[in-house]
Design a protein around this motif. Structure first.
Motif, PDB file in Angstrom:
ATOM      1  N   LEU A  69      83.418  49.440 -90.116  1.00  0.00           N
ATOM      2  CA  LEU A  69      83.164  51.105 -89.959  1.00  0.00           C
ATOM      3  C   LEU A  69      81.663  51.014 -89.335  1.00  0.00           C
ATOM      4  O   LEU A  69      81.800  51.893 -88.396  1.00  0.00           O
ATOM      5  N   VAL A  70      80.748  50.469 -89.773  1.00  0.00           N
ATOM      6  CA  VAL A  70      79.631  50.616 -89.170  1.00  0.00           C
ATOM      7  C   VAL A  70      79.589  50.061 -88.029  1.00  0.00           C
ATOM      8  O   VAL A  70      78.776  50.513 -86.868  1.00  0.00           O
ATOM      9  N   SER A  71      80.127  48.828 -87.565  1.00  0.00           N
ATOM     10  CA  SER A  71      80.202  48.141 -86.571  1.00  0.00           C
ATOM     11  C   SER A  71      80.835  49.127 -85.337  1.00  0.00           C
ATOM     12  O   SER A  71      80.362  49.305 -84.253  1.00  0.00           O
ATOM     13  N   LEU A  72      81.897  49.848 -85.579  1.00  0.00           N
ATOM     14  CA  LEU A  72      82.540  50.585 -84.745  1.00  0.00           C
ATOM     15  C   LEU A  72      81.477  51.771 -84.332  1.00  0.00           C
ATOM     16  O   LEU A  72      81.548  52.239 -83.269  1.00  0.00           O
ATOM     17  N   ALA A  73      80.905  52.372 -85.266  1.00  0.00           N
ATOM     18  CA  ALA A  73      79.879  53.310 -85.055  1.00  0.00           C
ATOM     19  C   ALA A  73      78.796  52.889 -84.069  1.00  0.00           C
ATOM     20  O   ALA A  73      78.348  53.587 -83.225  1.00  0.00           O
ATOM     21  N   PHE A  74      78.173  51.772 -84.287  1.00  0.00           N
ATOM     22  CA  PHE A  74      77.399  51.066 -83.380  1.00  0.00           C
ATOM     23  C   PHE A  74      77.920  50.786 -82.010  1.00  0.00           C
ATOM     24  O   PHE A  74      77.303  51.303 -81.199  1.00  0.00           O
ATOM     25  N   LEU A  75      79.182  50.374 -81.814  1.00  0.00           N
ATOM     26  CA  LEU A  75      79.692  50.098 -80.674  1.00  0.00           C
ATOM     27  C   LEU A  75      79.711  51.481 -79.625  1.00  0.00           C
ATOM     28  O   LEU A  75      79.369  51.512 -78.461  1.00  0.00           O
ATOM     29  N   ILE A  76      80.306  52.319 -80.173  1.00  0.00           N
ATOM     30  CA  ILE A  76      80.749  53.649 -79.654  1.00  0.00           C
ATOM     31  C   ILE A  76      79.473  54.282 -79.323  1.00  0.00           C
ATOM     32  O   ILE A  76      79.150  54.829 -78.090  1.00  0.00           O
ATOM     33  N   LEU A  77      78.356  54.249 -80.114  1.00  0.00           N
ATOM     34  CA  LEU A  77      77.141  55.219 -79.925  1.00  0.00           C
ATOM     35  C   LEU A  77      76.455  54.441 -78.880  1.00  0.00           C
ATOM     36  O   LEU A  77      75.929  54.859 -77.982  1.00  0.00           O
ATOM     37  N   MET A  78      76.310  52.949 -79.104  1.00  0.00           N
ATOM     38  CA  MET A  78      75.781  51.986 -77.926  1.00  0.00           C
ATOM     39  C   MET A  78      76.219  52.208 -76.629  1.00  0.00           C
ATOM     40  O   MET A  78      75.587  52.472 -75.670  1.00  0.00           O
ATOM     41  N   ALA A  79      77.667  52.068 -76.409  1.00  0.00           N
ATOM     42  CA  ALA A  79      78.263  52.069 -75.455  1.00  0.00           C
ATOM     43  C   ALA A  79      78.233  53.576 -74.768  1.00  0.00           C
ATOM     44  O   ALA A  79      78.157  53.677 -73.341  1.00  0.00           O
ATOM     45  N   GLY A  80      78.471  54.291 -75.617  1.00  0.00           N
ATOM     46  CA  GLY A  80      78.662  55.872 -75.017  1.00  0.00           C
ATOM     47  C   GLY A  80      77.209  56.550 -74.357  1.00  0.00           C
ATOM     48  O   GLY A  80      77.252  57.438 -73.440  1.00  0.00           O
ATOM     49  N   SER A  81      76.174  55.824 -74.928  1.00  0.00           N
ATOM     50  CA  SER A  81      74.846  56.274 -74.334  1.00  0.00           C
ATOM     51  C   SER A  81      74.278  55.489 -73.374  1.00  0.00           C
ATOM     52  O   SER A  81      73.801  55.874 -72.199  1.00  0.00           O
ATOM     53  N   GLU A  82      74.525  54.055 -73.532  1.00  0.00           N
ATOM     54  CA  GLU A  82      73.679  53.045 -72.693  1.00  0.00           C
ATOM     55  C   GLU A  82      74.469  53.154 -71.121  1.00  0.00           C
ATOM     56  O   GLU A  82      73.496  53.153 -70.167  1.00  0.00           O
ATOM     57  N   ASN A  83      75.767  52.741 -71.072  1.00  0.00           N
ATOM     58  CA  ASN A  83      76.197  52.757 -69.905  1.00  0.00           C
ATOM     59  C   ASN A  83      76.303  53.836 -68.925  1.00  0.00           C
ATOM     60  O   ASN A  83      76.142  53.793 -68.049  1.00  0.00           O
ATOM     61  N   THR A  84      76.542  55.064 -69.739  1.00  0.00           N
ATOM     62  CA  THR A  84      76.816  56.517 -68.857  1.00  0.00           C
ATOM     63  C   THR A  84      75.411  56.687 -68.074  1.00  0.00           C
ATOM     64  O   THR A  84      75.384  57.384 -67.121  1.00  0.00           O
ATOM     65  N   GLN A  85      74.363  56.278 -69.123  1.00  0.00           N
ATOM     66  CA  GLN A  85      73.022  56.969 -68.429  1.00  0.00           C
ATOM     67  C   GLN A  85      72.744  56.310 -67.151  1.00  0.00           C
ATOM     68  O   GLN A  85      72.376  56.592 -66.230  1.00  0.00           O
ATOM     69  N   HIS A  86      73.145  54.833 -67.004  1.00  0.00           N
ATOM     70  CA  HIS A  86      72.872  54.076 -65.932  1.00  0.00           C
ATOM     71  C   HIS A  86      73.786  54.209 -64.866  1.00  0.00           C
ATOM     72  O   HIS A  86      73.679  53.985 -63.646  1.00  0.00           O
ATOM     73  N   LEU A  87      75.017  54.867 -65.061  1.00  0.00           N
ATOM     74  CA  LEU A  87      75.875  55.050 -64.018  1.00  0.00           C
ATOM     75  C   LEU A  87      75.503  56.209 -63.479  1.00  0.00           C
ATOM     76  O   LEU A  87      75.790  56.539 -62.073  1.00  0.00           O
ATOM     77  N   ILE A  88      74.846  57.311 -64.168  1.00  0.00           N
ATOM     78  CA  ILE A  88      74.594  58.626 -63.430  1.00  0.00           C
ATOM     79  C   ILE A  88      73.234  58.334 -62.627  1.00  0.00           C
ATOM     80  O   ILE A  88      73.140  58.782 -61.406  1.00  0.00           O
ATOM     81  N   SER A  89      72.522  57.640 -62.973  1.00  0.00           N
ATOM     82  CA  SER A  89      71.057  57.564 -62.525  1.00  0.00           C
ATOM     83  C   SER A  89      71.419  56.463 -61.212  1.00  0.00           C
ATOM     84  O   SER A  89      70.759  56.815 -59.889  1.00  0.00           O
ATOM     85  N   GLY A  90      72.009  55.218 -61.349  1.00  0.00           N
ATOM     86  CA  GLY A  90      72.584  54.549 -60.235  1.00  0.00           C
ATOM     87  C   GLY A  90      73.395  55.217 -59.197  1.00  0.00           C
ATOM     88  O   GLY A  90      73.083  54.990 -58.221  1.00  0.00           O
ATOM     89  N   GLY A  91      74.254  56.315 -59.577  1.00  0.00           N
ATOM     90  CA  GLY A  91      75.128  56.896 -58.763  1.00  0.00           C
ATOM     91  C   GLY A  91      74.697  57.863 -58.154  1.00  0.00           C
ATOM     92  O   GLY A  91      74.518  57.971 -56.695  1.00  0.00           O
ATOM     93  N   LEU A  92      73.455  58.446 -58.499  1.00  0.00           N
ATOM     94  CA  LEU A  92      72.348  59.203 -57.694  1.00  0.00           C
ATOM     95  C   LEU A  92      71.479  58.542 -56.867  1.00  0.00           C
ATOM     96  O   LEU A  92      71.805  58.876 -55.522  1.00  0.00           O
ATOM     97  N   LEU A  93      71.337  57.387 -57.157  1.00  0.00           N
ATOM     98  CA  LEU A  93      70.483  56.429 -56.087  1.00  0.00           C
ATOM     99  C   LEU A  93      71.383  56.058 -54.854  1.00  0.00           C
ATOM    100  O   LEU A  93      70.922  56.084 -53.869  1.00  0.00           O
ATOM    101  N   THR A  94      72.637  55.863 -55.365  1.00  0.00           N
ATOM    102  CA  THR A  94      73.499  55.263 -54.223  1.00  0.00           C
ATOM    103  C   THR A  94      73.934  56.582 -53.224  1.00  0.00           C
ATOM    104  O   THR A  94      73.890  56.469 -51.902  1.00  0.00           O
ATOM    105  N   LEU A  95      74.085  57.555 -53.861  1.00  0.00           N
ATOM    106  CA  LEU A  95      74.350  58.870 -52.920  1.00  0.00           C
ATOM    107  C   LEU A  95      73.213  59.373 -52.113  1.00  0.00           C
ATOM    108  O   LEU A  95      73.395  59.884 -50.911  1.00  0.00           O
ATOM    109  N   LEU A  96      71.925  59.188 -52.583  1.00  0.00           N
ATOM    110  CA  LEU A  96      70.740  59.505 -51.969  1.00  0.00           C
ATOM    111  C   LEU A  96      70.732  58.515 -50.694  1.00  0.00           C
ATOM    112  O   LEU A  96      69.963  58.992 -49.692  1.00  0.00           O
ATOM    113  N   GLY A  97      71.049  57.411 -50.837  1.00  0.00           N
ATOM    114  CA  GLY A  97      71.018  56.505 -50.013  1.00  0.00           C
ATOM    115  C   GLY A  97      72.176  56.436 -48.961  1.00  0.00           C
ATOM    116  O   GLY A  97      72.271  55.929 -47.947  1.00  0.00           O
TER     117      GLY A  97
END
Length: 419
Positions: free
Chosen positions: A235-263
């Motif tokens: 239970l706790v491990s699932l909460a950890f994984l979903i919160l971590m992946a849901g916050s960590e990966n998406t933020q970098h895809l947004i910032s990296g995606g904008l950088l790519t488009l600006l280029g």
């Protein structure tokens, strides 16, 4: 970089260490050399751990679906520990195969159905509009602002935090601890961050158990307490994984995606003018610059052959997604970003059993985030030269630590990012 094994002064074979400062800033030339030199390389991680790095797309794709390559660390022949997580964080989908993986996946998938994701789109759009407005105000006042801190980080934190009903005051500290765990400035920091994450999640589960609601965590607790379908550590491990992946990966895809488009201003103008191009643009962003460089490590449960190279049972195998996505044997002119590319199929969200549960949510967040930025800040531009941007010092994640932005033609005080 010399990819062949060398010998140190003691006569012991010294493994190549490709992950240096130059790699952190731009890993793709390193991957190109490795791909050209061979399909599988025995190298050392920054901590000295030996791994087998798989670089070519066909081999990576096949290995992701090979049941002989287990994610369960019990199959490691070298005692691989990774982050050395406590059991309450380690019993998650990234460490389980077979029936246990499918059981947990079925329990948590209710939070990520297409219907549930569609219902969330309005909330994502509202959060993106609010954050874009605040970003514009910060630029107006200071001349520039950090897109990571002001927009790309808070948006997925809002979405995944709402799914779990995480208190507002706890969201940014959790994200900061995840970032420290993944890229500590010194080794002790990783353990300290893991301890804080562990305590936070135990307290969150206890609080929600005392006062359940209609959120995803309450549903998982009910599965644990009423149906006995979920262990407490799971239970706790699932909460950890979903919160971590849901916050960590998406933020970098947004910032990296904008950088790519600006280029690529021509393609930026195209997608701004025609919203029908967004789905394909998101797929090309996932192929061209997903922050996750590697899939979760695997361990052969028996001797295997990858790309014609024998790999012993129990060795640690890293499947290099970032290298696979730039493989010219699969993608013509693979380093070119092209929203009109015909073959946009990629491995950024996994393959087979370990395909990302939140894939539809991530795609929706990236699309809404970038479209909102381009609409609300039509003159958005880098506030510093691209060469001055700072990247996370990690072989796992090619991610910006900050992205200073401004509005083109704006006159005013330079702000703390206007260097």
């Amino acid at each position: 970089m010399n990819t062949a094994e060398s010998t140190d002064t003691t006569g012991t074979a010294a493994l190549p260490r490709p992950f240096d400062a130059a790699f952190f800033a731009d890993p793709y030339p390193v991957y190109a050399r490795l791909r050209a030199a061979g399909p599988v390389h025995r190298i050392a991680l920054p901590d000295g751990s030996p791994v087998r790095l798989v670089t070519r797309e066909a081999d990576v794709r096949a290995a992701l679906a090979d049941p002989r390559l287990s994610v369960n660390k019990a199959h490691s022949g070298s005692g691989f520990k990774g982050f050395a997580l406590p059991p309450a964080l380690d019993a998650n989908l990234l460490n389980l195969d077979g029936a246990d993986h499918l059981r947990l996946r079925r329990l948590v998938s209710q939070g990520f159905t297409p219907r549930r994701v569609a219902e969330l789109s309005g909330r994502v759009q509202a959060a993106a509009d609010r954050l874009a407005g605040a970003l514009a105000a910060r630029i107006a006042a200071d001349g520039s602002a950090d897109l990571v801190a002001e927009f790309a980080g808070p948006l997925p934190l809002t979405v995944i935090g709402d799914l779990f009903r995480v208190p507002e005051a706890d969201r940014k500290p959790f994200a900061a601890d995840v970032a420290t765990m993944l890229a500590p400035r010194h080794p002790a920091q990783a353990g300290e961050a893991v301890d804080r994450i562990h305590r936070f999640l135990l307290d969150l589960v206890a609080a929600r158990r005392a006062a359940p609601g209609d959120d995803l965590l309450s549903a998982l607790i009910a599965a644990r307490d009423e149906g006995d379908r979920l262990g407490e550590d799971e239970l706790v491990s699932l909460a950890f994984l979903i919160l971590m992946a849901g916050s960590e990966n998406t933020q970098h895809l947004i910032s990296g995606g904008l950088l790519t488009l600006l280029g690529h201003p021509g393609q930026l103008d195209e997608v701004r003018a025609d919203p029908a191009l967004w789905p394909g643009t998101v797929e090309e962003l996932l192929r061209h610059g997903h922050p996750n460089q590697m899939a979760i490590r695997r361990f052969p449960v028996e001797p295997v052959t990858i790309g014609g190279v024998p790999v012993p049972q129990g060795d640690t195998v890293l499947l290099c997604l970032a290298s696979a996505h730039r493989d010219p044997a699969r993608y013509p002119d693979p380093d070119r970003f092209d929203i009109h590319r015909e073959d946009k199929a990629h491995l950024a969200l996994g393959q087979g059993m370990h395909y990302c549960l939140g894939a539809a949510l991530a795609r929706m967040e990236i699309r809404i985030a970038l479209a909102t930025l381009l609409r609300r800040l039509p003159g958005i531009a880098l506030a510093v030269p691209a060469g001055a941007l700072r990247w996370r010092p990690s072989f796992r994640s090619h991610a910006l630590t900050e992205l200073p932005v401004t509005v083109a033609g704006r006159q005013g005080p330079p702000g703390r990012h206007g260097r």
